[in-house]
Write a protein that holds these residues in place. Structure first.
Motif, PDB file in Angstrom:
ATOM      1  N   PRO A 191      32.469  33.038  37.750  1.00 21.94           N
ATOM      2  CA  PRO A 191      33.035  32.939  39.108  1.00 21.94           C
ATOM      3  C   PRO A 191      34.109  33.974  39.411  1.00 21.94           C
ATOM      4  O   PRO A 191      34.444  34.180  40.587  1.00 21.94           O
ATOM      5  N   ALA A 192      34.646  34.631  38.389  1.00 21.34           N
ATOM      6  CA  ALA A 192      35.666  35.652  38.626  1.00 21.34           C
ATOM      7  C   ALA A 192      35.067  37.002  38.983  1.00 21.34           C
ATOM      8  O   ALA A 192      35.813  37.956  39.260  1.00 21.34           O
ATOM      9  N   THR A 193      33.744  37.115  38.994  1.00 24.28           N
ATOM     10  CA  THR A 193      33.109  38.409  39.240  1.00 24.28           C
ATOM     11  C   THR A 193      33.505  38.981  40.601  1.00 24.28           C
ATOM     12  O   THR A 193      33.829  40.177  40.722  1.00 24.28           O
ATOM     13  N   GLY A 194      33.498  38.157  41.628  1.00 29.43           N
ATOM     14  CA  GLY A 194      33.839  38.638  42.969  1.00 29.43           C
ATOM     15  C   GLY A 194      35.257  39.162  43.062  1.00 29.43           C
ATOM     16  O   GLY A 194      35.477  40.318  43.488  1.00 29.43           O
ATOM     17  N   PRO A 195      36.272  38.365  42.681  1.00 30.18           N
ATOM     18  CA  PRO A 195      37.646  38.891  42.731  1.00 30.18           C
ATOM     19  C   PRO A 195      37.848  40.127  41.861  1.00 30.18           C
ATOM     20  O   PRO A 195      38.572  41.051  42.251  1.00 30.18           O
ATOM     21  N   LEU A 196      37.220  40.150  40.701  1.00 30.51           N
ATOM     22  CA  LEU A 196      37.377  41.315  39.829  1.00 30.51           C
ATOM     23  C   LEU A 196      36.716  42.551  40.429  1.00 30.51           C
ATOM     24  O   LEU A 196      37.238  43.669  40.313  1.00 30.51           O
ATOM     25  N   THR A 197      35.582  42.371  41.070  1.00 29.47           N
ATOM     26  CA  THR A 197      34.913  43.503  41.714  1.00 29.47           C
ATOM     27  C   THR A 197      35.774  44.067  42.839  1.00 29.47           C
ATOM     28  O   THR A 197      35.935  45.294  42.971  1.00 29.47           O
ATOM     29  N   ALA A 198      36.325  43.176  43.646  1.00 27.30           N
ATOM     30  CA  ALA A 198      37.200  43.637  44.732  1.00 27.30           C
ATOM     31  C   ALA A 198      38.413  44.369  44.180  1.00 27.30           C
ATOM     32  O   ALA A 198      38.846  45.402  44.731  1.00 27.30           O
ATOM     33  N   LEU A 199      38.964  43.869  43.083  1.00 29.82           N
ATOM     34  CA  LEU A 199      40.123  44.510  42.471  1.00 29.82           C
ATOM     35  C   LEU A 199      39.763  45.885  41.928  1.00 29.82           C
ATOM     36  O   LEU A 199      40.512  46.856  42.087  1.00 29.82           O
ATOM     37  N   ALA A 200      38.594  46.000  41.299  1.00 29.46           N
ATOM     38  CA  ALA A 200      38.182  47.282  40.721  1.00 29.46           C
ATOM     39  C   ALA A 200      37.950  48.334  41.791  1.00 29.46           C
ATOM     40  O   ALA A 200      38.163  49.533  41.562  1.00 29.46           O
ATOM     41  N   GLN A 201      37.521  47.938  42.975  1.00 31.52           N
ATOM     42  CA  GLN A 201      37.203  48.900  44.038  1.00 31.52           C
ATOM     43  C   GLN A 201      38.392  49.216  44.939  1.00 31.52           C
ATOM     44  O   GLN A 201      38.298  50.121  45.767  1.00 31.52           O
ATOM     45  N   ASP A 202      39.481  48.511  44.780  1.00 29.09           N
ATOM     46  CA  ASP A 202      40.647  48.696  45.648  1.00 29.09           C
ATOM     47  C   ASP A 202      41.476  49.872  45.128  1.00 29.09           C
ATOM     48  O   ASP A 202      42.223  49.743  44.147  1.00 29.09           O
ATOM     49  N   VAL A 203      41.361  51.018  45.782  1.00 26.36           N
ATOM     50  CA  VAL A 203      42.041  52.227  45.302  1.00 26.36           C
ATOM     51  C   VAL A 203      43.550  52.139  45.484  1.00 26.36           C
ATOM     52  O   VAL A 203      44.296  52.957  44.931  1.00 26.36           O
ATOM     53  N   GLU A 225      25.046  41.884  39.208  1.00 31.70           N
ATOM     54  CA  GLU A 225      25.692  42.314  40.450  1.00 31.70           C
ATOM     55  C   GLU A 225      26.786  43.356  40.219  1.00 31.70           C
ATOM     56  O   GLU A 225      27.156  44.089  41.145  1.00 31.70           O
ATOM     57  N   SER A 226      27.312  43.427  39.013  1.00 27.56           N
ATOM     58  CA  SER A 226      28.409  44.361  38.731  1.00 27.56           C
ATOM     59  C   SER A 226      27.921  45.772  38.441  1.00 27.56           C
ATOM     60  O   SER A 226      28.722  46.718  38.445  1.00 27.56           O
ATOM     61  N   LEU A 227      26.637  45.957  38.160  1.00 28.77           N
ATOM     62  CA  LEU A 227      26.145  47.267  37.737  1.00 28.77           C
ATOM     63  C   LEU A 227      26.395  48.365  38.770  1.00 28.77           C
ATOM     64  O   LEU A 227      26.881  49.451  38.401  1.00 28.77           O
ATOM     65  N   PRO A 228      26.085  48.165  40.065  1.00 20.28           N
ATOM     66  CA  PRO A 228      26.356  49.265  41.023  1.00 20.28           C
ATOM     67  C   PRO A 228      27.828  49.664  41.063  1.00 20.28           C
ATOM     68  O   PRO A 228      28.153  50.852  41.207  1.00 20.28           O
ATOM     69  N   VAL A 229      28.718  48.690  40.934  1.00 18.43           N
ATOM     70  CA  VAL A 229      30.156  48.999  40.954  1.00 18.43           C
ATOM     71  C   VAL A 229      30.522  49.857  39.752  1.00 18.43           C
ATOM     72  O   VAL A 229      31.242  50.864  39.874  1.00 18.43           O
ATOM     73  N   LEU A 230      30.027  49.488  38.584  1.00 17.70           N
ATOM     74  CA  LEU A 230      30.362  50.233  37.371  1.00 17.70           C
ATOM     75  C   LEU A 230      29.810  51.654  37.436  1.00 17.70           C
ATOM     76  O   LEU A 230      30.479  52.611  37.023  1.00 17.70           O
ATOM     77  N   LEU A 231      28.600  51.808  37.943  1.00 17.94           N
ATOM     78  CA  LEU A 231      28.028  53.152  38.069  1.00 17.94           C
ATOM     79  C   LEU A 231      28.826  53.997  39.045  1.00 17.94           C
ATOM     80  O   LEU A 231      29.058  55.195  38.812  1.00 17.94           O
ATOM     81  N   ALA A 232      29.268  53.390  40.128  1.00 15.65           N
ATOM     82  CA  ALA A 232      30.042  54.141  41.117  1.00 15.65           C
ATOM     83  C   ALA A 232      31.383  54.582  40.551  1.00 15.65           C
ATOM     84  O   ALA A 232      31.856  55.695  40.828  1.00 15.65           O
ATOM     85  N   GLU A 233      32.012  53.720  39.730  1.00 17.45           N
ATOM     86  CA  GLU A 233      33.339  54.048  39.200  1.00 17.45           C
ATOM     87  C   GLU A 233      33.294  55.113  38.116  1.00 17.45           C
ATOM     88  O   GLU A 233      34.335  55.608  37.688  1.00 17.45           O
ATOM     89  N   LEU A 234      32.104  55.488  37.654  1.00 21.05           N
ATOM     90  CA  LEU A 234      32.004  56.612  36.719  1.00 21.05           C
ATOM     91  C   LEU A 234      32.455  57.921  37.360  1.00 21.05           C
ATOM     92  O   LEU A 234      32.742  58.893  36.649  1.00 21.05           O
ATOM     93  N   ARG A 235      32.528  57.955  38.685  1.00 19.69           N
ATOM     94  CA  ARG A 235      32.942  59.170  39.398  1.00 19.69           C
ATOM     95  C   ARG A 235      34.333  59.028  39.996  1.00 19.69           C
ATOM     96  O   ARG A 235      34.744  59.848  40.824  1.00 19.69           O
ATOM     97  N   ASP A 236      35.072  58.013  39.603  1.00 18.43           N
ATOM     98  CA  ASP A 236      36.412  57.800  40.141  1.00 18.43           C
ATOM     99  C   ASP A 236      37.353  58.930  39.703  1.00 18.43           C
ATOM    100  O   ASP A 236      37.235  59.447  38.580  1.00 18.43           O
ATOM    101  N   PRO A 237      38.305  59.316  40.556  1.00 18.98           N
ATOM    102  CA  PRO A 237      39.237  60.389  40.160  1.00 18.98           C
ATOM    103  C   PRO A 237      40.154  60.006  39.000  1.00 18.98           C
ATOM    104  O   PRO A 237      40.653  60.893  38.295  1.00 18.98           O
ATOM    105  N   THR A 238      40.385  58.715  38.795  1.00 19.88           N
ATOM    106  CA  THR A 238      41.309  58.277  37.751  1.00 19.88           C
ATOM    107  C   THR A 238      40.588  58.230  36.404  1.00 19.88           C
ATOM    108  O   THR A 238      39.568  57.548  36.257  1.00 19.88           O
TER     109      THR A 238
END
Length: 675
Positions: free
Chosen positions: A425-437, A458-471
């Motif tokens: 159940p924490a997947t949603g809040p954690l996903t929002a936190l990971a995407q909040d720059v 459901e987390s896979l697209p987020v993780l793939l996208a964050e591979l290109r994060d500036p940080t």
């Protein structure tokens, strides 16, 4: 084979690498085949009639087999020493030593006493054989050599191996003469003897030795004595200076020795007392380490002292060490002190780890600390501890702490705990936190790690996208988390990150994740090997056209990256990774990385590895992997593997000890009766 001649090193002690043999390879192959069959008679005939090099090889094989007939032939070789082939009879001496043939002792003593040995190397071979054989006569000769002005190291090593009662007084007499040059070696021999009579001398050297290495060697020798050995009266005061030695290894040894006696434990207890915080006690950390390792020797008095130390010691490292010692002792008083210490921000995580490792963790009391009225550091420590314990019912209580109004350390601990508990159940809040720059990069990175632990699709697209994060920290955690998704698409993305990301930390994380994916990542790992090895080879070589910094950054040829690439390939089962590992094992890159690659092939123990291991043995430019290849072929034990080992033995004199060990392993397989 010319390149083998250039790389070989000549040694006369029968081990390691040697010069290339001049004898006919067919004869050498015959020696190996006789070894595999256990043909003692054939080997004895070879010793008597073969050319010198083949005869020496046959002697080595006879010593590996061990047989009365072999000893008879070798004894005759030593008896007929009156020949110009001194190195051949020396091979017979070495073989008799390995066979522990007692009948050779009078012959060897006669060689020493009659002065027939021409150089120190020959004398060393004879003394080494006497030490391997043992017996009263051999001990007498070795002790006589010890009494010489400057005894050889081989004498000390032989006496340490024999461990006879006569050795201790003789070595103690010679000790003071050996101290200037061979003191550490002599002290190690005393430790190997494990004789209580050595205690006074070792204590003196531990307290007053002329060098740190000598004092440490004396303490190591004392630790090898049985715990029931009685100590002389001044033992504890003599160990006290070593307890305060700035070297942590020396101080830890001294603390362990003091723990063996009641008076010594009393001195350790005094070191814990924290009533003078302005005068820090350097021995407290090693004392805490001893209590942690041997809690059975301590009691309630140490619990009280450690509790005070945990609350008052000015150094965080001391407080953390005290927490670990309290956890080992256990009990209500220890638990209460640890729960209070959760408020110590410099020790919170260490204390939480100790609480989680208790046999009966105080779960209810930890849950009570999750209340909003608790101290923030205590609440963070309780969160960490409950996550490490794996107490799933606590997960819903963590969710409110993800709010931006909560202090960052507590939010970070909450994210980690939710990941440890795999709370879906924490997947949603954690996903929002990971995407909040707008959130700190460290917190976003922890959220990605937690998503990787929970590992919902459901987390896979987020993780793939964050591979290109500036940080960079975010990209590292995203790469690590993707290891939980074993698909080809993910493997391709990780391979791209390992090849193109400018951060070596991101590349290493991607390689680790590819290793977790396993067999599905082998094509990507092979492509990375094809990409990295040429550039790494160019860097290692003397090529005048060195790569540019941009090429280095994009190709990631750093040694630690190649090491991680080898580890990732080694984690993939089956024959698929073998071609890439062979490329790494035979590349011209860093030499220290070729051995792990060869070992990864050798440890597969499958028939498909035989061809690659056989090719490694024929690579005369990169022979570091030969021992691993020999061991791997011997364990596989097929006909092709046997032929490869025999061919290697017949054509080279590299790694003589390792190839004989491989033949011994193959001989056991060949001579085993069919089921």
């Amino acid at each position: 084979m010319g390149c083998r001649d250039r790389h070989a090193a000549v040694r006369g002690d029968g081990g390691g690498r040697g010069r290339r043999s001049r004898g006919p390879p067919m004869r050498h192959e015959g020696v190996a085949r006789m070894r595999l069959r256990g043909d003692v008679e054939g080997l004895c005939r070879t010793v008597r009639s073969g050319d010198p090099d083949t005869a020496r090889r046959a002697m080595e094989m006879l010593a590996d087999i061990g047989d009365r007939r072999a000893s008879d032939v070798l004894l005759r070789c030593v008896t007929k020493k009156a020949t110009d082939r001194h190195w051949l009879w020396l091979a017979a001496v070495d073989a008799l030593g390995r066979l522990q043939e007692r009948r050779a002792v009078p012959l060897l003593i006669g060689l020493l006493e009659r002065g027939e040995l021409e150089n120190p190397g020959q004398e060393g071979t004879v003394l080494r054989a006497l030490g391997a054989i043992g017996g009263p006569e051999a001990v007498r000769v070795l002790l006589a050599e010890l009494a010489q002005r400057s005894p050889r190291s081989v004498v000390l090593q032989a006496l340490a191996r024999l461990r006879t009662p006569e050795t201790t007084p003789a070595l103690l007499i010679a000790l003071w003469r050996l101290l200037p040059w061979r003191g550490v070696e002599a002290v190690r021999v005393l430790g190997a003897l494990r004789d209580p009579h050595t205690v006074p001398a070792l204590l003196y050297l531990a307290a007053y030795g002329s060098s740190p290495s000598l004092r440490t060697a004396a303490l190591e020798a004392l630790t090898k004595l049985p715990e029931g050995v009685s100590w002389p009266a001044p033992a504890e005061p003599m160990l006290q200076p070593a307890l305060r030695d700035p070297d942590p290894v020396t101080a830890r040894l001294a603390a362990g020795l003091l723990a063996r006696t009641p008076e010594g434990r009393s001195r350790l207890h005094s070191c814990l007392l924290a009533h003078r915080p302005y005068n820090p006690e350097p021995a407290r950390i090693p004392v805490c380490a001893v209590i942690r390792d041997r809690p059975d020797l301590f009691g309630s008095a140490e619990v009280a002292a450690l509790a005070k130390l945990l609350a008052r010691a000015p150094q965080p490292a001391v407080r953390r060490a005290a927490a670990k010692a309290l956890g080992a002792l256990g009990g209500e008083e220890a638990v209460a002190a640890l729960l209070t210490a959760l408020a110590d921000e410099r020790a919170t995580e260490a204390v939480a780890s100790v609480l989680a490792e208790l046999a009966t963790p105080p779960i209810e009391r930890l849950l009570a600390l999750l209340d909003d009225g608790a101290d923030s550091a205590q609440r963070r420590g309780a969160t960490v501890a409950l996550g490490l314990i794996g107490h799933a019912p606590a997960a819903p209580l963590f969710l409110p702490a993800l709010s931006p109004a909560v202090p960052l350390p507590l939010r970070t601990a909450t994210v980690d705990a939710l990941g440890e508990l795999r709370h879906r159940p924490a997947t949603g809040p954690l996903t929002a936190l990971a995407q909040d720059v707008s959130e700190p990069g460290r917190l976003r990175a922890r959220a990605l790690r937690a998503l990787g632990l929970i590992a919902v699709p459901e987390s896979l697209p987020v993780l793939l996208a964050e591979l290109r994060d500036p940080t960079e920290a975010v990209r590292v955690r995203a790469a690590e988390a993707l290891g939980a998704y074993p698909t080809r698409v993910v493997a391709d993305k990780l391979g791209e990150a390992a090849r193109t990301d400018e951060s070596s930390d991101v590349a290493r994380a991607a390689l680790h994740a590819l290793g977790r994916i396993g067999i599905g990542a082998v094509p990507v790992l092979r492509a990375l090997a094809d990409h990295m090895v040429p550039l790494a080879s160019r860097i290692e070589s003397s090529n005048p056209r060195l790569p540019t910094p941009t090429e280095i950054a994009h190709a990631s040829p750093a040694p630690e990256l190649l090491r991680d690439l080898i580890a990732a390939l080694a984690a993939c089962p089956g024959p698929a990774p073998i071609p890439a590992l062979e490329l790494l094992a035979t590349s011209a890159g860093p030499r220290r990385l070729r051995v792990p690659a060869a070992q990864a092939i050798a440890e597969r123990h499958i028939p498909q590895a035989v061809a690659a291991l056989s090719r490694l043995l024929t690579d005369c430019h990169h022979d570091e992997g030969h021992p691993a290849a020999l061991r791997g072929l011997a364990r596989i034990g097929s006909e092709q593997a046997t032929d490869a080992v025999v061919a290697y033995y017949a054509n080279t004199a590299f790694y003589r000890k390792e190839v004989r060990q491989a033949l011994t392993t193959l001989a056991r397989t060949e001579q085993r009766p069919p089921v």
